[in-house]
Design a protein around this motif. Structure first.
Motif, short mmCIF file in Angstrom:
data_model
loop_
_atom_site.label_atom_id
_atom_site.label_comp_id
_atom_site.label_asym_id
_atom_site.label_seq_id
_atom_site.Cartn_x
_atom_site.Cartn_y
_atom_site.Cartn_z
N GLN A 87 95.49 16.12 55.50
CA GLN A 87 95.37 16.88 54.66
C GLN A 87 95.41 17.98 54.52
O GLN A 87 96.22 19.08 54.84
CB GLN A 87 93.76 17.24 55.74
CG GLN A 87 92.68 15.77 56.10
CD GLN A 87 91.75 16.16 56.33
OE1 GLN A 87 90.66 16.60 56.44
NE2 GLN A 87 91.31 14.99 57.55
N SER A 88 95.01 18.07 53.02
CA SER A 88 95.25 19.15 51.90
C SER A 88 94.20 19.84 51.72
O SER A 88 93.66 19.05 50.59
CB SER A 88 96.78 19.55 51.27
OG SER A 88 96.94 20.75 50.58
N GLN A 99 94.66 25.57 51.97
CA GLN A 99 94.91 24.61 53.56
C GLN A 99 95.22 23.54 54.17
O GLN A 99 95.65 22.69 53.40
CB GLN A 99 93.38 24.70 54.70
CG GLN A 99 93.31 24.72 55.75
CD GLN A 99 91.78 25.14 56.37
OE1 GLN A 99 90.71 25.23 55.11
NE2 GLN A 99 91.04 24.04 57.15
N TYR A 100 96.07 23.31 55.58
CA TYR A 100 96.63 22.01 55.59
C TYR A 100 96.17 21.29 57.13
O TYR A 100 95.56 22.21 57.65
CB TYR A 100 97.91 21.44 55.29
CG TYR A 100 98.91 22.89 56.29
CD1 TYR A 100 98.91 21.60 57.81
CD2 TYR A 100 99.26 23.65 56.08
CE1 TYR A 100 99.75 22.54 57.97
CE2 TYR A 100 100.55 24.54 57.49
CZ TYR A 100 100.10 23.61 58.05
OH TYR A 100 101.73 24.21 58.91
N LEU A 101 96.07 20.40 57.21
CA LEU A 101 95.71 19.49 58.58
C LEU A 101 96.90 18.75 58.67
O LEU A 101 97.07 17.79 57.77
CB LEU A 101 94.41 19.36 58.98
CG LEU A 101 94.15 18.16 60.03
CD1 LEU A 101 94.00 19.62 61.07
CD2 LEU A 101 93.19 17.44 59.81
N LYS A 103 97.62 16.10 61.91
CA LYS A 103 97.25 15.36 62.89
C LYS A 103 97.87 14.61 63.13
O LYS A 103 97.30 13.19 62.53
CB LYS A 103 96.02 15.55 63.75
CG LYS A 103 95.19 15.52 64.30
CD LYS A 103 93.26 15.28 64.85
CE LYS A 103 92.72 14.17 66.18
NZ LYS A 103 91.44 14.80 66.16
N ASN A 112 98.91 18.40 66.90
CA ASN A 112 97.66 18.33 65.82
C ASN A 112 97.34 20.19 65.20
O ASN A 112 97.43 21.24 66.01
CB ASN A 112 96.42 19.05 67.28
CG ASN A 112 94.91 18.99 66.61
OD1 ASN A 112 94.95 19.06 65.24
ND2 ASN A 112 93.66 18.01 67.46
N GLN A 113 98.00 20.67 63.95
CA GLN A 113 98.13 21.46 63.66
C GLN A 113 97.47 22.07 62.51
O GLN A 113 97.06 20.81 61.66
CB GLN A 113 99.58 22.26 63.04
CG GLN A 113 100.17 21.93 64.91
CD GLN A 113 101.90 22.26 63.62
OE1 GLN A 113 102.16 22.31 63.00
NE2 GLN A 113 102.31 22.51 64.82
N GLU A 114 96.70 22.96 61.81
CA GLU A 114 96.24 24.07 61.17
C GLU A 114 96.49 24.66 60.49
O GLU A 114 97.22 25.59 61.21
CB GLU A 114 94.86 24.20 60.95
CG GLU A 114 93.85 22.64 60.13
CD GLU A 114 92.24 23.44 60.08
OE1 GLU A 114 91.76 23.06 59.59
OE2 GLU A 114 91.95 23.63 61.40
#
Length: 263
Positions: A87-88, A99-101, A103, A112-114
């Motif tokens: 995700q972004s 922000q980005y995700l 997983k 599993n990072q943000e």
């Protein structure tokens, strides 16, 4: 199979890079745009990947929120399960990410990072939920994550004005590091798809060999030669074989879709 390519990483590598100057023009996409891709080895259907543009609010301002999913199906899922979530969140006007995700679960290999961008200080705070750690990285000005870069560059005014053979470098943050991503424009080509004959622009990204791809020139991408600049086909030579991704379905396009009638 020792390693399956990250499906959303493959899609993210569709960065049609020309520069990172924040220039605003008519958007190539809008809220509600949705792509679905079929990932396959020859006739074997290995999995699917999707990209969807939603809307969110950040600092009392409406922003883009892109959600990417990747997953294996059938016998591929039985032997090597992949479940990816990318995700972004990025600014509608400048394309700069907030922000980005990331997983992912790829055959037991998990992350599993943000990441949280500070565009003023040119830093990214990465929270690793798997290892319960936090680390701040210094990055170049206007750095992008792997998902936001694709959308940012679809809007760039020079994207369809490159000369054949021209190569461009960009900075991208991925796997806790910034790496140079080089893209070479190969020309235009009409390709046969389930939707009809689609005029496309063809690009050759130069990627890091040895990690996923077999060699630097192992990836080719076809992008629609219209105002949408939508990904139509991706072909890659991998360390574990060859892979192909074709656009399977779409909706919510901002602009009209150019298709030639089959003769």
């Amino acid at each position: 199979m020792k390693r399956f390519t990250t499906l959303l990483t493959l899609l993210g590598l569709l960065v049609l890079a020309v520069s990172f100057t924040a220039v605003k023009q008519e958007d190539a996409f809008t809220t509600g745009e949705f792509f679905k891709f079929r990932i396959h080895y020859g006739l074997v259907n290995a999995g699917y990947a999707t990209l969807e543009v939603k809307e969110a609010v950040r600092n009392n301002k409406k922003v883009h929120h892109v959600i990417g999913k990747g997953y294996t199906v059938g016998m591929t899922k039985f032997f090597f399960k992949v479940q990816d979530d990318y995700q972004s969140i990025f600014d509608k006007q400048t394309g700069q990410p907030y922000q980005y995700l990331r997983k992912i679960d790829e055959g037991g290999y998990t992350k599993n990072q943000e990441g949280f961008f500070n565009q003023t200080k040119n830093t990214i705070l990465v929270k690793d939920y798997k290892n319960n750690t936090e680390k701040t990285f210094s990055v170049p000005e206007n750095v992008q994550d792997i998902v936001s870069s694709f959308y940012y560059l679809r809007n760039h005014p020079k994207i369809d004005k490159l000369a054949v053979g021209e190569s461009i470098l960009i900075d991208m943050f991925f796997d806790d590091e910034v790496f140079k991503f080089k893209l070479k424009y190969l020309g235009r080509e009409d390709i046969d798809t389930k939707f009809g004959i689609i005029p496309t622009m063809v690009f050759r990204p130069y990627v890091q060999s040895g990690r996923v791809f077999k060699e630097q020139e192992s990836l080719t991408v076809w992008i629609s030669d219209d105002d949408n600049k939508m990904p139509i086909r991706i072909k890659a030579s991998l360390a574990v074989g060859s892979l192909k991704a074709d656009l399977e379905g779409f909706k919510g396009l901002k602009n009209s879709f150019k298709v030639k009638v089959k003769q």
